[in-house]
Design a protein around this motif. Sequence first.
Motif, PDB file in Angstrom:
ATOM      1  N   GLN A  12       0.696  -1.250  -0.079  1.00 35.54           N
ATOM      2  CA  GLN A  12       0.110  -0.096  -0.112  1.00 35.54           C
ATOM      3  C   GLN A  12       0.983   1.046   0.011  1.00 35.54           C
ATOM      4  OE1 GLN A  12      -2.686  -0.356   3.407  1.00 35.54           O
ATOM      5  NE2 GLN A  12      -4.265  -1.095   2.086  1.00 35.54           N
ATOM      6  N   ALA A  13       0.376   2.250  -0.433  1.00 39.46           N
ATOM      7  CA  ALA A  13       1.131   3.416  -0.473  1.00 39.46           C
ATOM      8  C   ALA A  13       1.205   4.001   0.979  1.00 39.46           C
ATOM      9  CB  ALA A  13       0.184   4.747  -0.919  1.00 39.46           C
ATOM     10  N   LEU A  85       6.594   4.760  -0.065  1.00 40.09           N
ATOM     11  CA  LEU A  85       6.272   4.092  -1.556  1.00 40.09           C
ATOM     12  C   LEU A  85       4.963   4.904  -2.033  1.00 40.09           C
ATOM     13  CD1 LEU A  85       7.205   0.525  -1.346  1.00 40.09           C
ATOM     14  CD2 LEU A  85       8.035   2.149  -3.022  1.00 40.09           C
ATOM     15  N   THR A  90       5.160   2.381  -9.093  1.00 38.22           N
ATOM     16  CA  THR A  90       4.978   0.974  -9.419  1.00 38.22           C
ATOM     17  C   THR A  90       5.688   0.847 -10.642  1.00 38.22           C
ATOM     18  OG1 THR A  90       2.719   0.912  -8.456  1.00 38.22           O
ATOM     19  CG2 THR A  90       3.040  -0.337 -10.519  1.00 38.22           C
ATOM     20  N   VAL A 121       2.366  -0.479  -6.245  1.00 33.82           N
ATOM     21  CA  VAL A 121       2.205   0.155  -4.911  1.00 33.82           C
ATOM     22  C   VAL A 121       0.627   0.636  -5.352  1.00 33.82           C
ATOM     23  CG1 VAL A 121       2.611   2.274  -3.535  1.00 33.82           C
ATOM     24  CG2 VAL A 121       4.355   1.031  -4.842  1.00 33.82           C
TER      25      VAL A 121
END
Length: 123
Positions: A12-13, A85, A90, A121
């Motif tokens: 996940q972000a 991230l 990605t 991500v």
Amino acid sequence: VQLQASGGGLVQAGGSLRLSCAASGRTFSNNAMGWFRQAPGKEREFVGAISWRGGRIYYADSVKGRFTTSRDNAKNTVYLQMNSLKPEDTAVYYCAAGRQAYSGNSPSEYNYWGQGTQVTVSS
């Protein structure tokens, strides 16, 4: 000669991943090592590079402050720690061995490439 990248995945972000790149068949302790990434429909772009003994490290502006590369020459392995991230991170991430002890941000400066590892991500 083989460079094996691993450690990619779905995160996940805001999350973190640590990529590893293990070399086999020869030592790269006298060579710079680099990381590049390629998103779908885009050209391969430079992420970061580390000189043969780790004394010089470069990053793309887009990852500076979030990504850290390091190396362990005894293990013939280079690492990319990715923090905070973002979805735009990605891509397929590639490690590469430089032609010389110091290499920069051009793919032409690298002559051995790993097979890539996918980093995704989610937002």
